[in-house]
Write a protein that holds these residues in place. Structure first.
Motif, PDB file in Angstrom:
ATOM      1  N   GLU A   1      24.039  53.488  44.293  1.00 51.33           N
ATOM      2  CA  GLU A   1      24.425  52.592  43.213  1.00 51.33           C
ATOM      3  C   GLU A   1      24.867  51.251  43.774  1.00 51.33           C
ATOM      4  OE1 GLU A   1      25.959  53.691  39.617  1.00 51.33           O
ATOM      5  OE2 GLU A   1      26.733  55.628  40.301  1.00 51.33           O
ATOM      6  N   THR A   2      24.821  50.249  42.909  1.00 49.15           N
ATOM      7  CA  THR A   2      25.449  48.989  43.252  1.00 49.15           C
ATOM      8  C   THR A   2      26.807  49.000  42.571  1.00 49.15           C
ATOM      9  OG1 THR A   2      23.356  47.822  43.458  1.00 49.15           O
ATOM     10  CG2 THR A   2      25.321  46.488  43.084  1.00 49.15           C
ATOM     11  N   VAL A   3      27.845  49.123  43.374  1.00 43.34           N
ATOM     12  CA  VAL A   3      29.192  49.233  42.840  1.00 43.34           C
ATOM     13  C   VAL A   3      29.895  47.888  42.990  1.00 43.34           C
ATOM     14  CG1 VAL A   3      31.382  50.480  42.971  1.00 43.34           C
ATOM     15  CG2 VAL A   3      29.260  51.633  43.598  1.00 43.34           C
ATOM     16  N   LEU A   4      30.306  47.333  41.885  1.00 44.81           N
ATOM     17  CA  LEU A   4      31.035  46.075  41.939  1.00 44.81           C
ATOM     18  C   LEU A   4      32.513  46.365  41.736  1.00 44.81           C
ATOM     19  CD1 LEU A   4      30.111  42.651  40.646  1.00 44.81           C
ATOM     20  CD2 LEU A   4      32.373  43.566  40.078  1.00 44.81           C
ATOM     21  N   ILE A   5      33.328  45.901  42.662  1.00 42.31           N
ATOM     22  CA  ILE A   5      34.753  46.175  42.556  1.00 42.31           C
ATOM     23  C   ILE A   5      35.516  44.872  42.393  1.00 42.31           C
ATOM     24  CG2 ILE A   5      36.707  47.350  43.641  1.00 42.31           C
ATOM     25  CD1 ILE A   5      34.721  49.197  44.998  1.00 42.31           C
ATOM     26  N   ASP A   6      36.204  44.795  41.285  1.00 44.66           N
ATOM     27  CA  ASP A   6      36.946  43.595  40.895  1.00 44.66           C
ATOM     28  C   ASP A   6      38.416  43.878  41.160  1.00 44.66           C
ATOM     29  OD1 ASP A   6      38.530  41.829  39.346  1.00 44.66           O
ATOM     30  OD2 ASP A   6      36.975  41.593  37.833  1.00 44.66           O
ATOM     31  N   TYR A   7      38.980  43.211  42.156  1.00 39.22           N
ATOM     32  CA  TYR A   7      40.371  43.535  42.518  1.00 39.22           C
ATOM     33  C   TYR A   7      41.106  42.360  43.141  1.00 39.22           C
ATOM     34  CZ  TYR A   7      38.563  44.327  47.317  1.00 39.22           C
ATOM     35  OH  TYR A   7      37.985  44.207  48.554  1.00 39.22           O
ATOM     36  N   SER A   8      42.387  42.542  43.281  1.00 44.73           N
ATOM     37  CA  SER A   8      43.347  41.580  43.848  1.00 44.73           C
ATOM     38  C   SER A   8      43.728  40.480  42.856  1.00 44.73           C
ATOM     39  CB  SER A   8      42.824  40.978  45.154  1.00 44.73           C
ATOM     40  OG  SER A   8      43.905  40.371  45.821  1.00 44.73           O
ATOM     41  N   ALA A   9      42.820  39.552  42.608  1.00 48.86           N
ATOM     42  CA  ALA A   9      43.002  38.541  41.569  1.00 48.86           C
ATOM     43  C   ALA A   9      44.327  37.793  41.567  1.00 48.86           C
ATOM     44  CB  ALA A   9      42.764  39.177  40.190  1.00 48.86           C
ATOM     45  N   PRO A  10      44.638  37.085  42.646  1.00 46.81           N
ATOM     46  CA  PRO A  10      45.818  36.207  42.604  1.00 46.81           C
ATOM     47  C   PRO A  10      45.476  34.906  41.863  1.00 46.81           C
ATOM     48  CG  PRO A  10      44.725  36.004  44.730  1.00 46.81           C
ATOM     49  CD  PRO A  10      43.931  37.021  43.937  1.00 46.81           C
ATOM     50  N   ASN A  11      46.485  34.092  41.649  1.00 44.00           N
ATOM     51  CA  ASN A  11      46.237  32.803  40.994  1.00 44.00           C
ATOM     52  C   ASN A  11      46.295  31.682  42.008  1.00 44.00           C
ATOM     53  OD1 ASN A  11      46.064  33.616  38.168  1.00 44.00           O
ATOM     54  ND2 ASN A  11      48.202  34.199  38.416  1.00 44.00           N
ATOM     55  N   VAL A  12      45.356  30.772  41.876  1.00 46.51           N
ATOM     56  CA  VAL A  12      45.329  29.603  42.749  1.00 46.51           C
ATOM     57  C   VAL A  12      46.642  28.834  42.611  1.00 46.51           C
ATOM     58  CG1 VAL A  12      44.297  27.291  42.960  1.00 46.51           C
ATOM     59  CG2 VAL A  12      42.836  29.320  42.918  1.00 46.51           C
ATOM     60  N   ALA A  13      47.152  28.379  43.739  1.00 43.87           N
ATOM     61  CA  ALA A  13      48.405  27.618  43.785  1.00 43.87           C
ATOM     62  C   ALA A  13      49.627  28.420  43.352  1.00 43.87           C
ATOM     63  CB  ALA A  13      48.308  26.336  42.966  1.00 43.87           C
ATOM     64  N   LYS A  14      49.484  29.753  43.421  1.00 43.28           N
ATOM     65  CA  LYS A  14      50.646  30.604  43.139  1.00 43.28           C
ATOM     66  C   LYS A  14      50.776  31.637  44.245  1.00 43.28           C
ATOM     67  CE  LYS A  14      52.239  31.769  38.732  1.00 43.28           C
ATOM     68  NZ  LYS A  14      52.044  32.324  37.386  1.00 43.28           N
ATOM     69  N   GLU A  15      52.005  31.962  44.529  1.00 47.80           N
ATOM     70  CA  GLU A  15      52.289  32.917  45.592  1.00 47.80           C
ATOM     71  C   GLU A  15      51.741  34.301  45.257  1.00 47.80           C
ATOM     72  OE1 GLU A  15      54.143  31.844  48.373  1.00 47.80           O
ATOM     73  OE2 GLU A  15      53.418  33.742  49.168  1.00 47.80           O
ATOM     74  N   MET A  16      51.338  35.050  46.291  1.00 45.43           N
ATOM     75  CA  MET A  16      50.997  36.458  46.081  1.00 45.43           C
ATOM     76  C   MET A  16      52.292  37.264  46.203  1.00 45.43           C
ATOM     77  SD  MET A  16      47.392  37.138  48.019  1.00 45.43           S
ATOM     78  CE  MET A  16      47.183  38.738  47.244  1.00 45.43           C
ATOM     79  N   HIS A  17      52.519  38.141  45.237  1.00 43.86           N
ATOM     80  CA  HIS A  17      53.743  38.932  45.246  1.00 43.86           C
ATOM     81  C   HIS A  17      53.427  40.413  45.114  1.00 43.86           C
ATOM     82  CE1 HIS A  17      53.344  39.175  40.864  1.00 43.86           C
ATOM     83  NE2 HIS A  17      53.006  37.905  40.927  1.00 43.86           N
ATOM     84  N   VAL A  18      54.474  41.240  45.040  1.00 46.74           N
ATOM     85  CA  VAL A  18      54.243  42.694  44.979  1.00 46.74           C
ATOM     86  C   VAL A  18      53.282  43.082  43.884  1.00 46.74           C
ATOM     87  CG1 VAL A  18      55.886  44.353  45.886  1.00 46.74           C
ATOM     88  CG2 VAL A  18      56.626  42.678  44.193  1.00 46.74           C
ATOM     89  N   GLY A  19      53.266  42.300  42.819  1.00 53.49           N
ATOM     90  CA  GLY A  19      52.383  42.602  41.696  1.00 53.49           C
ATOM     91  C   GLY A  19      50.920  42.652  42.106  1.00 53.49           C
ATOM     92  N   HIS A  20      50.567  42.008  43.222  1.00 57.17           N
ATOM     93  CA  HIS A  20      49.176  42.019  43.664  1.00 57.17           C
ATOM     94  C   HIS A  20      48.889  43.140  44.657  1.00 57.17           C
ATOM     95  CE1 HIS A  20      49.894  37.726  42.495  1.00 57.17           C
ATOM     96  NE2 HIS A  20      48.791  37.973  41.822  1.00 57.17           N
TER      97      HIS A  20
END
Length: 579
Positions: free
Chosen positions: A114-133
């Motif tokens: 299969e071709t499996v597409l995985i959509d993950y992480s998704a931080p916001n530009v110009a914003k810090e990555m936090h535990v929520g990610h």
RNA sequence: GCCCCUGUAGCUCAAUUGGAGAGAGCGACGGACUUCUAAUCCGUAGGUUGCAGGUUCGAUUCCUGCCGGGGGCGCCA
């Protein structure tokens, strides 16, 4: 193939089909691990009901006619009609030998790729990555690795937030700081400060608000200078995200970025195609779709807003454009959305509309791989002392320094250069494993002491088991590859328990993958470690009585270590050879 | 108000889609180090699986109704 159960399933299926051809569909033929034997088959109970006989009688019949010579040394009826299987030791040895010489260690490859597409992480530009990610990133990464391990084609997509009204204010702030200074600030990773300053100015200063609004218009209009500044924001953020991903040890890179902005040009087409599909309606001046089965507070139909009153598009439109892109351009048959629980309804509406529009149909499908929150010891969302979100980098740095302190105390003989590297593997591994080993749909409590403990279901415990095996081979002094030609002898009870579990690796990987639940693989690896340790305590390897026995046990050690390392690697966790 | 998720040992978590006396770890208690790494292992104690019904050979798992916790419910993403 390496799982002895697969042969049994085939034989049982053949026999049942021959004896009861009319009662076979939907029957539970599964061979499961058992506490009372090596494995059990429960088909007799289900069958008895359909053919109107006593379960035990059906079971006796099956046992009498089942041909399992060379596979099982005993098949017995127990309880209401369970078939208890005991495998032939020589057969187990053959399978172990085969697994040890299989590049996938016994994990069978997907029959349909299969071709499996995985959509993950998704931080916001110009914003810090936090535990929520953390959860999305770590779970998504594990799914990527597991999918690849069984031979699927995998597409990673980091659906970053790189568009929308906040960018007016962010670009104006960037202009105020000066491009050079702003870029420097962003690249050192102080995204938090940057965003907060912009926000503060926006709230405090009406003239700044005006500028921000005007800038949004310029951005949406494609003004070249504005676009250039926007790209600067995206590029610097992406550079920062990459440092976090490297530190975390996940596969994502800037090549996997697929921001919301990427779909801008496709948005009018989405509207057009929905209109042609007769799904579009006008409600309060907005263009919407009413997917069946969704209602609001007042029990009235709940719309998916495609185009707002002011003519702007909504995130629903982007998400639909995204589905079209993934299906029609990328050919992704399986789309995994590793996104938090609160989005459940939204994604469900997207799926319903995409299906209604005819864009999403078999074999194409989307799955919401949802997950719960990371909690503090107070059972509320994990927050820092001052009450805001915990920065991901700070969390990871603390994990490494805690691991380092622990190693310094317990293994002072380890050279400091090695120690830093081992501390990194243990600290990062502990954080990731703590996350992955919990059932993803539930919240979990973040606890440093527990995740870094060498007891219990933790990364350090598994890593320690692996390191001890490596230690045996170091002392042995010869190449590990040599023992892969050895056909092990299964004699001791602990050898047997270990062997049976080693042969379950295939089903453990598939089980975790099919349920999109990495914690199932964790549970398997933990059990493998405990069985290995029991074997280690009871069965001398290098001090074994004979050369044959030593080699046989070394073969078991080798396969155990390789499965541990491979399994941890599927979770994105490294296995130090010494600790 | 409606919908989704969740409730398992004192604590933190499992339980192979309905299978045999519900399993681990921590903590408690009792043991094992002139060691192939004791950062480990072995044993004991600890349960009305939130509550009440139902479905069936069999329910932590499926259905219904309550109770507690979290989340969602038209122009933020």
């Amino acid at each position: 193939m390496p799982d002895p159960a697969t042969v049994v399933v085939e034989r049982v299926a053949e026999l049942v089909a021959r004896l009861y051809p009319a009662a076979t569909d939907g029957l539970d033929l599964a061979v499961r691990p058992s506490e009372h034997a090596d494995a059990q088959v429960n088909v007799a109970m289900g069958l008895a009901k359909r053919v109107g006989r006593k379960p035990r009688d059906v079971a006796e019949d099956l046992v009498a006619q089942l041909h399992l010579a060379g596979v099982c040394s005993a098949v017995e009826v127990a309880g209401p009609g369970f078939l208890n299987l005991t495998y032939e030791n020589d057969y187990l040895a053959e399978l172990l030998h085969a697994a040890a010489n299989d590049p996938h260690l016994g994990v069978h490859q997907a029959t349909t790729t299969e071709t499996v597409l995985i959509d993950y992480s998704a931080p916001n530009v110009a914003k810090e990555m936090h535990v929520g990610h953390l959860r999305s990133t770590v779970i998504g990464d594990a799914l990527v690795r597991m999918s690849e391990a069984v031979g699927h084609r995998v597409i990673r997509e980091n659906h970053v937030g790189d568009w929308g009204t906040p960018f007016g204010m962010l670009i104006e702030h960037l202009i105020d700081l000066g491009e050079v200074d702003a870029a420097r600030e962003l690249s050192v990773g102080d995204l938090d400060g940057f965003y907060k300053q912009a926000r503060q100015k926006f709230e405090a200063s009406p003239p700044f608000q005006e500028r921000a609004r005007a800038r949004v218009v310029l951005l949406q209009g494609g003004d070249t200078d504005t676009i250039r500044l926007w790209r600067l924001l995206v590029a610097e953020s992406s550079r920062y995200f990459d440092t976090v991903y490297r530190k975390l040890g996940v596969r994502l890179t800037s090549d996997d970025l697929q921001g919301e902005s990427a779909y801008n040009d496709a948005l009018p087409t989405v509207v057009e195609r929905l209109r042609r599909a007769n799904l579009l309606e006008t409600s309060n001046g907005a263009e919407v779709v009413f997917p069946p089965g969704f209602t609001n507070r007042d029990n009235a139909p709940l719309p998916l807003i495609i185009r707002k009153q002011d003519g702007g598009y909504n995130y629903a439109t982007t998400d639909l454009a995204c589905v079209i892109d993934r299906v029609e351009r990328l050919g992704a048959t399986l789309m995994l959305y590793v996104v938090g629980m609160p989005q459940a309804q939204h994604l469900s509406m997207i799926e319903t509309v995409a299906t209604a529009a005819g864009w999403l149909k078999p074999p194409f499908r989307m799955v919401h791989v949802s997950f719960g929150n990371v909690l503090g010891s107070d059972r509320k969302m994990l927050k820092s002392r001052v009450g805001d979100a915990v920065k991901l980098v700070e969390l990871l740095d603390e994990a490494v320094s805690r691991a380092d302190a622990s190693i310094a105390e317990k293994s002072p003989e380890l050279p400091t250069a090695d120690r830093a590297n081992v501390a990194r593997m243990i600290g990062i591994g502990a954080v990731k494993y703590a996350d992955l080993s919990n059932d993803r749909v539930k919240d979990y409590v973040f606890d440093w002491d527990r995740m870094l403990s060498f007891d219990g279901n933790t990364a350090p415990y598994l890593q320690y088991a692996h390191a001890r095996i490596c230690s045996i081979f170091r002392r042995w002094g010869r190449s590990r590859v040599e023992v892969r030609g050895v056909m092990p002898t299964i004699a001791h009870q602990k050898e047997r328990a270990l062997a049976l579990w080693l042969l379950q690796y295939d089903s453990a990987v598939w089980d975790a993958l099919e349920r999109h639940s990495p914690h199932r693989l964790c549970t398997y690896l933990y059990e493998l470690s405990t069985r290995y340790t029991a074997f280690y305590e009871h069965c001398p390897v290098l001090k074994a009585e004979t050369d044959e026995l030593r080699e046989s046990r070394l073969a078991l050690c080798d396969l155990s270590a390789r499965i541990l390392e491979h399994g941890l690697q599927l979770l994105g966790i490294e296995s130090p050879e010494q600790m």
